[in-house]
Motif scaffolding. Structure first.
Motif, PDB file in Angstrom:
ATOM      1  N   UNK A  13      -1.970   6.215   9.093  1.00  0.00           N
ATOM      2  CA  UNK A  13      -1.707   5.175   8.086  1.00  0.00           C
ATOM      3  C   UNK A  13      -2.841   4.165   8.077  1.00  0.00           C
ATOM      4  N   UNK A  14      -3.322   3.786   9.241  1.00  0.00           N
ATOM      5  CA  UNK A  14      -4.426   2.838   9.316  1.00  0.00           C
ATOM      6  C   UNK A  14      -5.682   3.341   8.640  1.00  0.00           C
ATOM      7  N   UNK A  15      -5.919   4.635   8.713  1.00  0.00           N
ATOM      8  CA  UNK A  15      -7.103   5.228   8.086  1.00  0.00           C
ATOM      9  C   UNK A  15      -6.949   5.382   6.573  1.00  0.00           C
ATOM     10  N   UNK A  16      -5.723   5.319   6.088  1.00  0.00           N
ATOM     11  CA  UNK A  16      -5.477   5.503   4.648  1.00  0.00           C
ATOM     12  C   UNK A  16      -5.837   4.278   3.812  1.00  0.00           C
ATOM     13  N   UNK A  17      -5.888   3.117   4.430  1.00  0.00           N
ATOM     14  CA  UNK A  17      -6.168   1.874   3.701  1.00  0.00           C
ATOM     15  C   UNK A  17      -5.161   1.649   2.582  1.00  0.00           C
ATOM     16  N   UNK A  18      -3.865   1.885   2.929  1.00  0.00           N
ATOM     17  CA  UNK A  18      -2.766   1.672   1.985  1.00  0.00           C
ATOM     18  C   UNK A  18      -1.701   0.808   2.648  1.00  0.00           C
ATOM     19  N   UNK A  19      -1.722  -0.504   2.433  1.00  0.00           N
ATOM     20  CA  UNK A  19      -0.740  -1.394   3.057  1.00  0.00           C
ATOM     21  C   UNK A  19       0.710  -1.010   2.767  1.00  0.00           C
ATOM     22  N   UNK A  20       0.963  -0.413   1.606  1.00  0.00           N
ATOM     23  CA  UNK A  20       2.332  -0.033   1.260  1.00  0.00           C
ATOM     24  C   UNK A  20       2.887   1.049   2.173  1.00  0.00           C
ATOM     25  N   UNK A  21       2.034   1.815   2.838  1.00  0.00           N
ATOM     26  CA  UNK A  21       2.504   2.864   3.747  1.00  0.00           C
ATOM     27  C   UNK A  21       2.884   2.306   5.119  1.00  0.00           C
ATOM     28  N   UNK A  22       2.420   1.111   5.433  1.00  0.00           N
ATOM     29  CA  UNK A  22       2.650   0.528   6.758  1.00  0.00           C
ATOM     30  C   UNK A  22       4.116   0.242   7.043  1.00  0.00           C
ATOM     31  N   UNK A  23       4.928   0.066   6.027  1.00  0.00           N
ATOM     32  CA  UNK A  23       6.347  -0.227   6.224  1.00  0.00           C
ATOM     33  C   UNK A  23       7.219   1.029   6.261  1.00  0.00           C
ATOM     34  N   UNK A  24       6.636   2.170   6.016  1.00  0.00           N
ATOM     35  CA  UNK A  24       7.399   3.419   5.982  1.00  0.00           C
ATOM     36  C   UNK A  24       7.541   3.987   7.389  1.00  0.00           C
ATOM     37  N   UNK A  25       8.640   4.677   7.630  1.00  0.00           N
ATOM     38  CA  UNK A  25       8.877   5.286   8.935  1.00  0.00           C
ATOM     39  C   UNK A  25       8.060   6.572   9.063  1.00  0.00           C
ATOM     40  N   UNK A  26       7.772   6.989  10.303  1.00  0.00           N
ATOM     41  CA  UNK A  26       7.083   8.269  10.485  1.00  0.00           C
ATOM     42  C   UNK A  26       7.840   9.432   9.837  1.00  0.00           C
ATOM     43  N   UNK A  27       9.152   9.370   9.858  1.00  0.00           N
ATOM     44  CA  UNK A  27       9.951  10.439   9.243  1.00  0.00           C
ATOM     45  C   UNK A  27       9.750  10.476   7.734  1.00  0.00           C
ATOM     46  N   UNK A  28       9.731   9.303   7.109  1.00  0.00           N
ATOM     47  CA  UNK A  28       9.515   9.223   5.663  1.00  0.00           C
ATOM     48  C   UNK A  28       8.113   9.705   5.303  1.00  0.00           C
ATOM     49  N   UNK A  29       7.126   9.256   6.055  1.00  0.00           N
ATOM     50  CA  UNK A  29       5.752   9.678   5.795  1.00  0.00           C
ATOM     51  C   UNK A  29       5.600  11.180   5.974  1.00  0.00           C
ATOM     52  N   UNK A  30       6.188  11.720   7.028  1.00  0.00           N
ATOM     53  CA  UNK A  30       6.099  13.164   7.288  1.00  0.00           C
ATOM     54  C   UNK A  30       6.750  13.969   6.160  1.00  0.00           C
ATOM     55  N   UNK A  31       7.862  13.478   5.668  1.00  0.00           N
ATOM     56  CA  UNK A  31       8.600  14.208   4.633  1.00  0.00           C
ATOM     57  C   UNK A  31       8.014  14.068   3.237  1.00  0.00           C
TER      58      UNK A  31
END
Length: 85
Positions: A35-53
């Protein structure tokens, strides 16, 4: 699943045959690194499960030596590029 790469300013989409897509890792520590490498602040609040899915990164953001022929990541994708952006 989104139809494009989760990295900021990346326009790669799943309908392009020359690009592979990879799920975010479920491991919270490694997921936070991605997430840090993506440079997308909106992804920082998402859970690993949500991001993975629901989110993917395209192969353009990984060193080519880390991508196997079977379209998987060696070493769990530790070598994210994100330099060309």
């Amino acid at each position: 699943m989104p139809d494009c790469c989760a990295a900021a300013n990346c326009k790669q989409s799943t309908d392009q045959s020359n690009v592979s897509f990879f799920r975010f890792p479920q491991d919270p520590v490694r997921c936070k690194q991605w997430v840090g490498k993506c440079h997308r602040p909106d992804l920082e609040t998402k859970t690993p499960e949500d991001l993975h899915s629901n989110y993917r990164l395209c192969s353009k953001h990984f060193e080519t030596s880390m991508i196997c022929q079977q379209v998987s990541l060696r070493g769990f994708g530790e070598h994210l590029l994100f330099i060309k952006m």
